[in-house]
Design a protein around this motif. Sequence first.
Motif, mmCIF file in Angstrom:
data_model
loop_
_atom_site.group_PDB
_atom_site.id
_atom_site.type_symbol
_atom_site.label_atom_id
_atom_site.label_comp_id
_atom_site.label_asym_id
_atom_site.label_seq_id
_atom_site.Cartn_x
_atom_site.Cartn_y
_atom_site.Cartn_z
ATOM 1 N N SER A 122 20.903 43.038 -0.976
ATOM 2 C CA SER A 122 19.984 43.163 -2.096
ATOM 3 C C SER A 122 19.613 41.796 -2.638
ATOM 4 C CB SER A 122 20.637 43.995 -3.206
ATOM 5 O OG SER A 122 21.672 43.242 -3.818
ATOM 6 N N ASP A 123 18.562 41.794 -3.475
ATOM 7 C CA ASP A 123 18.127 40.531 -4.070
ATOM 8 C C ASP A 123 19.188 39.956 -4.991
ATOM 9 O OD1 ASP A 123 14.675 41.653 -4.410
ATOM 10 O OD2 ASP A 123 15.773 40.783 -2.714
ATOM 11 N N GLN A 124 20.166 40.803 -5.395
ATOM 12 C CA GLN A 124 21.203 40.331 -6.310
ATOM 13 C C GLN A 124 22.364 39.663 -5.587
ATOM 14 O OE1 GLN A 124 20.436 40.586 -9.546
ATOM 15 N NE2 GLN A 124 18.519 41.475 -8.755
ATOM 16 N N THR A 125 22.377 39.773 -4.242
ATOM 17 C CA THR A 125 23.481 39.185 -3.483
ATOM 18 C C THR A 125 23.377 37.669 -3.489
ATOM 19 O OG1 THR A 125 23.505 41.105 -2.016
ATOM 20 C CG2 THR A 125 24.634 39.104 -1.242
ATOM 21 N N PRO A 126 24.411 36.979 -3.927
ATOM 22 C CA PRO A 126 24.319 35.516 -3.978
ATOM 23 C C PRO A 126 24.219 34.918 -2.584
ATOM 24 C CG PRO A 126 26.567 36.233 -4.391
ATOM 25 C CD PRO A 126 25.719 37.473 -4.378
ATOM 26 N N VAL A 127 23.449 33.856 -2.466
ATOM 27 C CA VAL A 127 23.297 33.132 -1.201
ATOM 28 C C VAL A 127 24.420 32.112 -1.086
ATOM 29 C CG1 VAL A 127 21.818 31.614 0.145
ATOM 30 C CG2 VAL A 127 20.810 33.450 -1.219
ATOM 31 N N THR A 128 25.073 32.089 0.069
ATOM 32 C CA THR A 128 26.150 31.135 0.292
ATOM 33 C C THR A 128 25.603 29.716 0.255
ATOM 34 O OG1 THR A 128 27.309 32.717 1.690
ATOM 35 C CG2 THR A 128 27.953 30.412 1.880
ATOM 36 N N THR A 129 26.324 28.826 -0.381
ATOM 37 C CA THR A 129 25.897 27.432 -0.453
ATOM 38 C C THR A 129 26.956 26.529 0.168
ATOM 39 O OG1 THR A 129 26.881 27.075 -2.632
ATOM 40 C CG2 THR A 129 24.579 27.835 -2.559
ATOM 41 N N VAL A 130 26.492 25.370 0.602
ATOM 42 C CA VAL A 130 27.358 24.300 1.072
ATOM 43 C C VAL A 130 26.853 23.020 0.423
ATOM 44 C CG1 VAL A 130 27.917 25.374 3.279
ATOM 45 C CG2 VAL A 130 25.897 23.909 3.097
ATOM 46 N N THR A 131 27.615 21.973 0.520
ATOM 47 C CA THR A 131 27.123 20.692 0.028
ATOM 48 C C THR A 131 26.223 20.050 1.083
ATOM 49 O OG1 THR A 131 28.967 19.423 0.934
ATOM 50 C CG2 THR A 131 29.238 20.329 -1.301
ATOM 51 N N VAL A 132 25.450 19.060 0.668
ATOM 52 C CA VAL A 132 24.587 18.343 1.602
ATOM 53 C C VAL A 132 25.416 17.724 2.728
ATOM 54 C CG1 VAL A 132 23.059 16.346 1.854
ATOM 55 C CG2 VAL A 132 22.746 17.928 -0.059
ATOM 56 N N GLY A 133 26.558 17.126 2.387
ATOM 57 C CA GLY A 133 27.418 16.540 3.403
ATOM 58 C C GLY A 133 27.913 17.569 4.399
ATOM 59 N N GLN A 134 28.270 18.760 3.911
ATOM 60 C CA GLN A 134 28.729 19.814 4.805
ATOM 61 C C GLN A 134 27.587 20.334 5.679
ATOM 62 O OE1 GLN A 134 30.264 22.292 1.670
ATOM 63 N NE2 GLN A 134 32.394 21.765 2.137
ATOM 64 N N TYR A 135 26.420 20.421 5.100
ATOM 65 C CA TYR A 135 25.257 20.876 5.872
ATOM 66 C C TYR A 135 24.973 19.928 7.033
ATOM 67 C CZ TYR A 135 20.595 22.775 6.830
ATOM 68 O OH TYR A 135 19.501 23.351 7.431
ATOM 69 N N LEU A 136 24.974 18.635 6.748
ATOM 70 C CA LEU A 136 24.713 17.638 7.786
ATOM 71 C C LEU A 136 25.773 17.695 8.873
ATOM 72 C CD1 LEU A 136 23.352 15.185 9.049
ATOM 73 C CD2 LEU A 136 24.529 13.749 7.358
ATOM 74 N N ALA A 137 27.039 17.746 8.483
ATOM 75 C CA ALA A 137 28.116 17.783 9.474
ATOM 76 C C ALA A 137 28.027 19.028 10.341
ATOM 77 C CB ALA A 137 29.468 17.716 8.780
ATOM 78 N N THR A 138 27.687 20.163 9.750
ATOM 79 C CA THR A 138 27.559 21.396 10.525
ATOM 80 C C THR A 138 26.431 21.292 11.541
ATOM 81 O OG1 THR A 138 28.384 22.685 8.641
ATOM 82 C CG2 THR A 138 27.214 23.894 10.371
ATOM 83 N N ARG A 139 25.315 20.723 11.120
ATOM 84 C CA ARG A 139 24.199 20.552 12.055
ATOM 85 C C ARG A 139 24.600 19.643 13.227
ATOM 86 N NH1 ARG A 139 20.971 24.704 12.009
ATOM 87 N NH2 ARG A 139 19.156 24.615 10.595
ATOM 88 N N LEU A 140 25.340 18.587 12.955
ATOM 89 C CA LEU A 140 25.774 17.697 14.027
ATOM 90 C C LEU A 140 26.710 18.425 14.992
ATOM 91 C CD1 LEU A 140 26.395 14.414 12.005
ATOM 92 C CD2 LEU A 140 24.514 14.854 13.599
ATOM 93 N N VAL A 141 27.644 19.183 14.455
ATOM 94 C CA VAL A 141 28.573 19.933 15.302
ATOM 95 C C VAL A 141 27.805 20.929 16.162
ATOM 96 C CG1 VAL A 141 30.459 21.617 15.289
ATOM 97 C CG2 VAL A 141 30.571 19.610 13.799
ATOM 98 N N GLN A 142 26.825 21.597 15.569
ATOM 99 C CA GLN A 142 26.026 22.557 16.332
ATOM 100 C C GLN A 142 25.312 21.906 17.504
ATOM 101 O OE1 GLN A 142 23.443 24.233 13.338
ATOM 102 N NE2 GLN A 142 24.859 25.895 12.841
ATOM 103 N N GLN A 143 24.954 20.638 17.377
ATOM 104 C CA GLN A 143 24.248 19.920 18.432
ATOM 105 C C GLN A 143 25.191 19.233 19.410
ATOM 106 O OE1 GLN A 143 21.027 19.919 19.260
ATOM 107 N NE2 GLN A 143 20.752 21.450 17.657
#
Length: 578
Positions: free
Chosen positions: A2-23
């Motif tokens: 639903s629209d009330q379900t909170p969206v999971t967040t990460v920090t910018v640093g975590q986002y960048l590291a995850t993208r690197l690991v994915q690649q």
Amino acid sequence: MSDQTPVTTVTVGQYLATRLVQQGADHVFGLPGDFNLSLLDQMTTVEGFTWVGSTNELNAAYAADGYARLRRGLGALVTTFGVGELSAINGVAGSFSEDVPVVQITGMPSTTAKAAGLHLHHTLIDGDYEHFYRAYREVTASATIVRAATATRDIDAALMTALRESKPVYLGIPADVAIAPVHAANLRTPLVAARSDSGELERFEAALAEVVAAQPQVTLLVGPQVHRRSLEPLVREIADHDGVYVASQNMSKAVLDESHPASLGTYMGAFTRVDEARAAVDDAPLLVLAGTVMSDFLTGFFTQRFDEDAAIELGLTSARIADTTFYGVRLEDSLRVLHTVLGRTADAGPDGAGRAPVVPVGHPDPVSAAAPTPGAVLSQEYFWAAVQDWLEPGTTVIADAGTSFYGALDLVLPDDSALLGQPVWSSIGYTVPATLGACVAEPSHRAVLFVGDGAAQLTVQELSTVLHRGYTPVVFLLNNDGYTVERKIQSPKAVYQDIAPWDWTLIPAAFGAGDRVLTTKAATEEELVAALALARSATDKAVLVEVVLPPMDSPRLLTVLTDAIAAAAAAAAGTPGS
């Protein structure tokens, strides 16, 4: 949801590291500094992320470059603002020159400090925080200072640019932005490299089929950009077609096993070792340039005889046949189309007889060393012949600019081996930290490093990281008492050609390596044979061999190259050449 379900967040640093690991860039090199500590604290919380601390930022850049080349994907490093990123910029420039997708990540002062123009340390005390960002714009495909509001878009766009263009990119991340929360939804889908334009690809295939059908023989000259796209298996498949020869430029040596009957070995214009191999490229009925770089050292100082405009050219993001360029056709797709067309036209040819199997005309047989002469002083000729006998399949040969690289080029590499060097940028000292990157990226292949004494003095401290992380390379330290390449070109006795003498066999002990490394010295043919036997048997330890060679001695290929450089310099100066 639903629209009330909170969206999971990460920090910018975590986002960048995850993208690197994915690649696949799950090992990141660098050093901490106060402006990147918050960023590193976030990145190191990501599962699969591994931090590889380096001894300085230049070495981190070289290590990330070597890692990216062996992984055939992204490499990454993290530095601090100003002093750290400027130390790394030479290495990143080399990655740009040689088409290596490295992500340079700089931890910057906070956005509030920048807005206030505070006179902080590591700045030029003028309130301008973008001096170094602007410098990086000159040596990267994109340079971005990440903003919290657009961080996911900024990061994804930069990584996509690196993947698409096979060039380094720069991300400056202020300390407060590094810890800012961002939506994690995009992380559900890894980034995918851009695809070719389907219409242009169809047009290219039709045009290529028409050209190939009219030729009984096709020669493929393969350049380093094929490595950047991980296309070696496809080159091997193409080489199995009748009527196909494959030569490599020196920065992509052994892209096809040199024992393959279609292999022409390494092509360097007039400096190609086998005349028949050179003729198979220069006089090819149909020449295909696949991911080539037409620079001085890769073409034998522009001595290629083929007409580049008449060849079919397969570039990273476009293809060309005669006067027609097909934009948006990526190298991986143009090579696949070539493979398909060759298979489809196997029975074609100008007379309908098809293409005949190739007759091997490539490199000469490997040169073996004679039995050692008691007491004989070691020479470059004997050294490289002995190394040829000693090399085993599954080796990553790493050779520094100069004596080492051009000696290694004349080797016939065993199967499942590769040569890692930097002939375009040619920054001496590149290979010691690049060995770290290679060991991290491909630990199943034993790294064998050839580096001169002058080059090693720039970056040898990274050997400590290699040893303490448990890797077991063989290091041949070529001690020829200074800068032999420069001596061969001009002013051999000038004071600036000399370096301070080091006791190289004591270096690992100074690094605290203990019994993880064996050291020995070889100044005679007999001592070299013993050292090679030690290196072959000690597979569970690193081995450093100090190889003592005469200052003016050089391998065959370097001799002809430096003679050509010296003659050109003398002609330009209006003085008699050598």
